[in-house]
Design a protein around this motif. Structure first.
Motif, PDB file in Angstrom:
ATOM      1  N   LYS A  54       0.830  -1.212   0.000  1.00  0.00           N
ATOM      2  CA  LYS A  54       0.000   0.000   0.000  1.00  0.00           C
ATOM      3  C   LYS A  54       0.865   1.264   0.000  1.00  0.00           C
ATOM      4  CE  LYS A  54      -3.716   2.273   2.601  1.00  0.00           C
ATOM      5  NZ  LYS A  54      -4.558   2.206   3.824  1.00  0.00           N
ATOM      6  N   MET A  55       1.935   1.264   0.796  1.00  0.00           N
ATOM      7  CA  MET A  55       2.827   2.428   0.853  1.00  0.00           C
ATOM      8  C   MET A  55       3.463   2.713  -0.502  1.00  0.00           C
ATOM      9  SD  MET A  55       4.739   1.612   4.469  1.00  0.00           S
ATOM     10  CE  MET A  55       6.035   2.802   4.216  1.00  0.00           C
ATOM     11  N   VAL A  56       3.930   1.655  -1.173  1.00  0.00           N
ATOM     12  CA  VAL A  56       4.580   1.843  -2.469  1.00  0.00           C
ATOM     13  C   VAL A  56       3.566   2.318  -3.505  1.00  0.00           C
ATOM     14  CG1 VAL A  56       5.935   0.748  -4.302  1.00  0.00           C
ATOM     15  CG2 VAL A  56       6.326   0.104  -1.912  1.00  0.00           C
ATOM     16  N   GLU A  57       2.370   1.729  -3.465  1.00  0.00           N
ATOM     17  CA  GLU A  57       1.348   2.143  -4.438  1.00  0.00           C
ATOM     18  C   GLU A  57       0.896   3.585  -4.201  1.00  0.00           C
ATOM     19  OE1 GLU A  57      -2.775   0.152  -5.792  1.00  0.00           O
ATOM     20  OE2 GLU A  57      -0.880  -0.735  -6.440  1.00  0.00           O
ATOM     21  N   GLU A  58       0.814   4.002  -2.955  1.00  0.00           N
ATOM     22  CA  GLU A  58       0.456   5.395  -2.663  1.00  0.00           C
ATOM     23  C   GLU A  58       1.510   6.351  -3.220  1.00  0.00           C
ATOM     24  OE1 GLU A  58      -0.173   5.700   1.541  1.00  0.00           O
ATOM     25  OE2 GLU A  58      -2.249   4.963   1.429  1.00  0.00           O
ATOM     26  N   ALA A  59       2.775   5.987  -3.067  1.00  0.00           N
ATOM     27  CA  ALA A  59       3.859   6.819  -3.611  1.00  0.00           C
ATOM     28  C   ALA A  59       3.758   6.899  -5.128  1.00  0.00           C
ATOM     29  CB  ALA A  59       5.217   6.265  -3.186  1.00  0.00           C
ATOM     30  N   PHE A  60       3.398   5.780  -5.742  1.00  0.00           N
ATOM     31  CA  PHE A  60       3.237   5.742  -7.192  1.00  0.00           C
ATOM     32  C   PHE A  60       2.062   6.631  -7.624  1.00  0.00           C
ATOM     33  CE2 PHE A  60       1.315   3.801 -10.997  1.00  0.00           C
ATOM     34  CZ  PHE A  60       2.402   3.827 -11.862  1.00  0.00           C
ATOM     35  N   ASN A  61       0.948   6.495  -6.945  1.00  0.00           N
ATOM     36  CA  ASN A  61      -0.236   7.288  -7.314  1.00  0.00           C
ATOM     37  C   ASN A  61      -0.013   8.786  -7.122  1.00  0.00           C
ATOM     38  OD1 ASN A  61      -1.841   5.142  -8.174  1.00  0.00           O
ATOM     39  ND2 ASN A  61      -2.666   4.753  -6.128  1.00  0.00           N
ATOM     40  N   LYS A  62       0.783   9.135  -6.120  1.00  0.00           N
ATOM     41  CA  LYS A  62       1.072  10.557  -5.865  1.00  0.00           C
ATOM     42  C   LYS A  62       2.132  11.130  -6.811  1.00  0.00           C
ATOM     43  CE  LYS A  62       0.085  10.405  -0.879  1.00  0.00           C
ATOM     44  NZ  LYS A  62       0.736  10.426   0.469  1.00  0.00           N
ATOM     45  N   GLY A  63       2.768  10.263  -7.577  1.00  0.00           N
ATOM     46  CA  GLY A  63       3.832  10.732  -8.465  1.00  0.00           C
ATOM     47  C   GLY A  63       5.166  10.903  -7.777  1.00  0.00           C
ATOM     48  N   GLU A  64       5.324  10.318  -6.584  1.00  0.00           N
ATOM     49  CA  GLU A  64       6.618  10.372  -5.893  1.00  0.00           C
ATOM     50  C   GLU A  64       7.624   9.421  -6.543  1.00  0.00           C
ATOM     51  OE1 GLU A  64       5.465   9.526  -1.908  1.00  0.00           O
ATOM     52  OE2 GLU A  64       4.569  11.504  -1.579  1.00  0.00           O
ATOM     53  N   ILE A  65       7.107   8.376  -7.197  1.00  0.00           N
ATOM     54  CA  ILE A  65       7.900   7.538  -8.089  1.00  0.00           C
ATOM     55  C   ILE A  65       7.098   7.420  -9.380  1.00  0.00           C
ATOM     56  CG2 ILE A  65       9.150   6.271  -6.303  1.00  0.00           C
ATOM     57  CD1 ILE A  65       7.206   3.985  -6.558  1.00  0.00           C
ATOM     58  N   LEU A  66       7.797   7.342 -10.504  1.00  0.00           N
ATOM     59  CA  LEU A  66       7.137   7.359 -11.805  1.00  0.00           C
ATOM     60  C   LEU A  66       7.549   6.134 -12.620  1.00  0.00           C
ATOM     61  CD1 LEU A  66       7.825  11.111 -12.643  1.00  0.00           C
ATOM     62  CD2 LEU A  66       5.642  10.151 -11.849  1.00  0.00           C
ATOM     63  N   ARG A  67       6.706   5.777 -13.574  1.00  0.00           N
ATOM     64  CA  ARG A  67       6.977   4.625 -14.439  1.00  0.00           C
ATOM     65  C   ARG A  67       6.918   5.091 -15.885  1.00  0.00           C
ATOM     66  NH1 ARG A  67       3.108   0.336 -16.088  1.00  0.00           N
ATOM     67  NH2 ARG A  67       4.180  -1.664 -16.384  1.00  0.00           N
TER      68      ARG A  67
END
Length: 350
Positions: A54-67
């Motif tokens: 959940k923590m990693v996915e939240e960071a992804f959704n917030k744009g703190e990490i990008l793909r």
């Protein structure tokens, strides 16, 4: 080669990690291969304590990490502060690699420009859309669309720095405008970018050779050499089996630590995939067991820095993970195995 795995466990933040957040991990690693999104989240999570899916996915959704598509190219997780200059290093080579297929698909430079204008307009105002929704907008504008064309349209928009990953919609991935996810930054000169990429790689993936860096980065030999030359004063060179391995100065004494831990590394993990020569951690006789003939990197069990088997996530509560060792002698103690299983279960919050 027995000195290489202990250092890599430390440099790759699997052992003694100082990382605290998903963004810390991705920023440290430079880029993390991520076509298997669920496994990519675990690749991040295994590298910082107390992590959860959940923590990693939240960071992804917030744009703190990008793909995005960058480097070789394939999907990678990258940090916002690195995405633009990494794309600038990769863009020309990625475009060139697509030209032959572009002709087959009847995609011209003019058509790419037209498509980009439509994509830009569709995504404006933080309107994150799935590939299918973008495709529908293109159809409505009279542009012929199929799966292959959409892959090319969206990859071109990525490498030109127009789009990146948006927030998930349910389980579906979306695209967002890069300028709305990451404030524009001053571009780096190419020499600066080459040096920065080399510094990131040889710090987070050491020990590694120049050929490893070329493989991971997708750079030409000339470009990779320039990057290495710019940063090698902060690296230590060691000859192992006739090859020169470069080690970040901070990790040159990491072999003094003994690690008996077991790790359940995800598919396509950087510990395996980011080197041209993988024999230091994956003996030749087991390579085809861990890596398929069509380039699928399977989830692996690592003990004492060596790949000793495979694992698979199951859907049953009684047996959430299935372990398969290459050799009976590879079977390790229950305590070590249970710690690895517990770490993965904690990540999934089971």
């Amino acid at each position: 080669m027995n000195t290489i795995p202990p250092i890599r466990l430390v440099s790759q933040q699997l052992l003694g990690t100082g990382m605290q957040t998903p963004e810390d991990v991705v920023s440290w690693m430079g880029a993390m291969q991520a076509q298997d999104y669920a496994m990519a989240k675990w690749a991040v999570g295994i590298r910082f304590p107390g992590s959860t899916d959940k923590m990693v996915e939240e960071a992804f959704n917030k744009g703190e990490i990008l793909r995005t598509h960058v480097l070789r190219p394939t999907w990678h997780l990258v940090a916002p502060e690195n995405i633009r200059w990494m794309l600038s290093l990769s863009a020309d080579k990625i475009k060139a690699s697509a030209r032959s297929r572009d002709r087959d698909l009847e995609i011209t430079g003019e058509l790419y420009s037209q498509v980009n204008r439509i994509i830009q307009k569709s995504l404006e105002g933080n309107n994150h859309l799935t590939r299918e929704a973008v495709g529908q907008a293109l159809k409505e504008a009279g542009i012929a669309v199929d799966t292959s064309r959409m892959i090319h349209f969206m990859m071109r928009a990525e490498v030109e720095g127009m789009v990146c990953s948006g927030a998930l919609q349910g389980k579906s991935h979306t695209y967002a405008l890069l300028d709305e996810r990451v404030p524009p930054t001053k571009p780096l000169h190419k020499e600066e970018a080459l040096a920065k990429l080399a510094q990131l790689y040889f710090t987070s993936h050491c020990p590694a050779t120049l050929q490893d860096f070329i493989w991971w980065s997708g750079l030409s030999q000339t470009e990779a050499k320039k990057g290495l030359e710019a940063v090698k004063s902060g690296l230590v060179a060691e000859e192992v089996n006739g090859q020169t391995y470069w080690i970040a100065d901070a990790f040159k004494n990491a072999t003094s630590s003994v690690d008996t831990s077991v790790y359940l590394l995800p598919a396509f993990d950087e510990y395996i995939i980011s080197y041209r020569d993988r024999k230091a951690v994956l003996p030749s006789e087991n390579h085809s067991k861990a890596v398929s003939s069509n380039g699928i990197f399977r989830p692996v069990i690592v003990a004492n820095g060596q790949v000793i088997g495979l694992w698979k996530k199951m859907d049953t509560k009684n047996e959430p993970v299935l372990l398969s060792f290459f050799e009976p002698s590879n079977v390790i103690t229950n305590n070590e195995t249970n710690r690895a299983l517990d770490a993965f279960s904690a990540f999934l919050e089971r």
